[in-house]
Scaffold this motif. Structure first.
Motif, PDB file in Angstrom:
ATOM      1  N   GLU A  38     -25.879  -7.448  14.437  1.00 28.09           N
ATOM      2  CA  GLU A  38     -26.731  -7.893  15.520  1.00 28.09           C
ATOM      3  C   GLU A  38     -28.192  -7.509  15.293  1.00 28.09           C
ATOM      4  N   ASP A  39     -28.439  -6.333  14.740  1.00 23.71           N
ATOM      5  CA  ASP A  39     -29.809  -5.857  14.541  1.00 23.71           C
ATOM      6  C   ASP A  39     -30.122  -5.510  13.092  1.00 23.71           C
ATOM      7  N   VAL A  40     -29.101  -5.446  12.247  1.00 23.90           N
ATOM      8  CA  VAL A  40     -29.317  -5.189  10.820  1.00 23.90           C
ATOM      9  C   VAL A  40     -28.824  -6.385  10.024  1.00 23.90           C
ATOM     10  N   ARG A  41     -29.490  -6.640   8.889  1.00 23.91           N
ATOM     11  CA  ARG A  41     -29.194  -7.833   8.108  1.00 23.91           C
ATOM     12  C   ARG A  41     -28.001  -7.601   7.164  1.00 23.91           C
ATOM     13  N   LEU A  42     -26.851  -7.357   7.775  1.00 22.91           N
ATOM     14  CA  LEU A  42     -25.635  -7.042   7.027  1.00 22.91           C
ATOM     15  C   LEU A  42     -24.541  -8.037   7.381  1.00 22.91           C
ATOM     16  N   ILE A  43     -23.827  -8.514   6.357  1.00 21.07           N
ATOM     17  CA  ILE A  43     -22.654  -9.346   6.559  1.00 21.07           C
ATOM     18  C   ILE A  43     -21.445  -8.535   6.114  1.00 21.07           C
ATOM     19  N   ALA A  44     -20.377  -8.586   6.887  1.00 24.58           N
ATOM     20  CA  ALA A  44     -19.193  -7.786   6.582  1.00 24.58           C
ATOM     21  C   ALA A  44     -17.950  -8.525   7.057  1.00 24.58           C
ATOM     22  N   ASP A  45     -16.786  -7.997   6.690  1.00 24.96           N
ATOM     23  CA  ASP A  45     -15.529  -8.518   7.218  1.00 24.96           C
ATOM     24  C   ASP A  45     -14.654  -7.338   7.606  1.00 24.96           C
ATOM     25  N   ALA A  46     -13.775  -7.560   8.565  1.00 21.48           N
ATOM     26  CA  ALA A  46     -12.915  -6.481   9.047  1.00 21.48           C
ATOM     27  C   ALA A  46     -11.689  -7.073   9.721  1.00 21.48           C
ATOM     28  N   PRO A  47     -10.536  -6.409   9.583  1.00 16.57           N
ATOM     29  CA  PRO A  47      -9.344  -6.871  10.292  1.00 16.57           C
ATOM     30  C   PRO A  47      -9.482  -6.653  11.787  1.00 16.57           C
ATOM     31  N   PHE A  48      -8.789  -7.462  12.560  1.00 14.43           N
ATOM     32  CA  PHE A  48      -8.845  -7.329  14.020  1.00 14.43           C
ATOM     33  C   PHE A  48      -8.483  -5.917  14.461  1.00 14.43           C
ATOM     34  N   SER A  49      -7.559  -5.283  13.739  1.00 11.50           N
ATOM     35  CA  SER A  49      -7.092  -3.955  14.127  1.00 11.50           C
ATOM     36  C   SER A  49      -8.185  -2.894  14.045  1.00 11.50           C
ATOM     37  N   ASP A  50      -9.270  -3.194  13.313  1.00 13.68           N
ATOM     38  CA  ASP A  50     -10.364  -2.231  13.153  1.00 13.68           C
ATOM     39  C   ASP A  50     -11.519  -2.503  14.113  1.00 13.68           C
TER      40      ASP A  50
END
Length: 292
Positions: A38-50
């Motif tokens: 939202e405020d940092v220019r980072l793209i990531a992925d994560a499982p719903f459980s996390d």
């Protein structure tokens, strides 16, 4: 149930960064979210459980803290701008006490951003500061092909090439460009721009996003880039850097530390090389009424 557009945080990282869910995929039988900071220019992925969906109360609390931080940096930037303007006025009038009207032409910015929401935030801050800017939303993978036509159309003094990026340890070492999600496209875009305008002072370039391959971007021809320590950078950091360049007289050099100290990230996330300013001062200033 997590949905696209939700604001979430990761349990495994102690809820340090707020993300926006931009896509949902299924991996090995488990749903996974693709996340943009939202405020940092980072793209990531994560499982719903996390993931945990952030409620409105917590979101507003963090937004208020973020707003205070931005205001502090904005005040520092305005303070620097006033000092630069006073210096320009003194030099434009030769130090004479007699009042002389003059005008200033700050550097024009072409800002290419991989995230439309970040671009909107940046455009609002450019407008508030008073920097002339032309903004374009463009996916990172398309930037190398679009840069030359945009340079010919806009003819900017300053180019910003940014969006989202991330380093993946599983894909290689920190020195391997292939281990970064979008760094190679930023590098290709800078190289294309430098083929068109080789001089670092004729076109000032900021390039990169969170965790980007700083060294490759500088070698490709960027004046300023992210991220020396492979840390996250704030969505508005490019604006603070290029605004300082835009309002620095073209006869003066921009001290790298003076630029970095007003950013939200600092020297771990941003760096660069000595660069000339692009502001030009002229006179006399004549209003339309005076001309008629």
């Amino acid at each position: 149930m997590i949905q696209i557009g939700d604001i979430v945080a990761r349990k495994s990282y102690e809820y340090d960064i707020l993300f926006r869910v931009i896509d949902i995929k299924e991996k090995e039988g488990e749903k996974e979210a693709i996340l943009y900071g939202e405020d940092v220019r980072l793209i990531a992925d994560a499982p719903f459980s996390d993931l945990v969906v952030i409620d409105e109360r917590e979101k507003k609390k963090r937004e208020e803290k973020e707003k205070q931080h931005i205001e502090q940096c904005y005040k520092l930037l305005r303070q620097d701008y006033r000092l630069l303007r006073e210096k320009s006025e003194y030099e434009a009038t030769g130090g004479y006490e007699v009042k002389m009207d003059f005008f200033q032409l700050p550097g024009r910015v072409l800002h290419i951003d991989g995230d439309p929401l970040y671009l909107r935030k940046c455009m609002q801050l450019y407008e508030r500061i008073g920097v002339p800017v032309y903004g374009v939303h463009c996916h990172e993978t398309d930037m190398p092909d679009r840069i030359i036509p945009l340079l010919e159309q806009v003819r900017p003094d300053i180019l910003v090439v940014t969006g989202h990026d991330a380093y993946s340890k599983s894909k290689g070492s920190v020195d391997d460009l292939k281990a970064y999600r979008h760094s190679k496209y930023f590098v290709q875009t800078v190289r294309q721009a430098r083929k068109k305008i080789p001089n670092l002072d004729q076109l000032v370039i900021f390039a990169g996003a969170c965790q980007s391959h700083f060294e490759s971007l500088i070698r490709a021809g960027a004046n300023f880039a992210s991220s020396p320590a492979r840390v996250n950078i704030h969505a508005l950091d490019p604006v603070y850097i290029v605004s300082r360049v835009s309002f620095t007289p073209f006869m003066d050099r921009v001290n790298v530390w003076d630029v970095l100290r007003n950013t939200l990230t600092g020297e771990k996330g941003l760096g660069g090389v000595e660069t000339r300013g692009v502001l030009r001062t002229g006179m006399p200033f004549r209003t339309i009424a005076e001309q008629t």
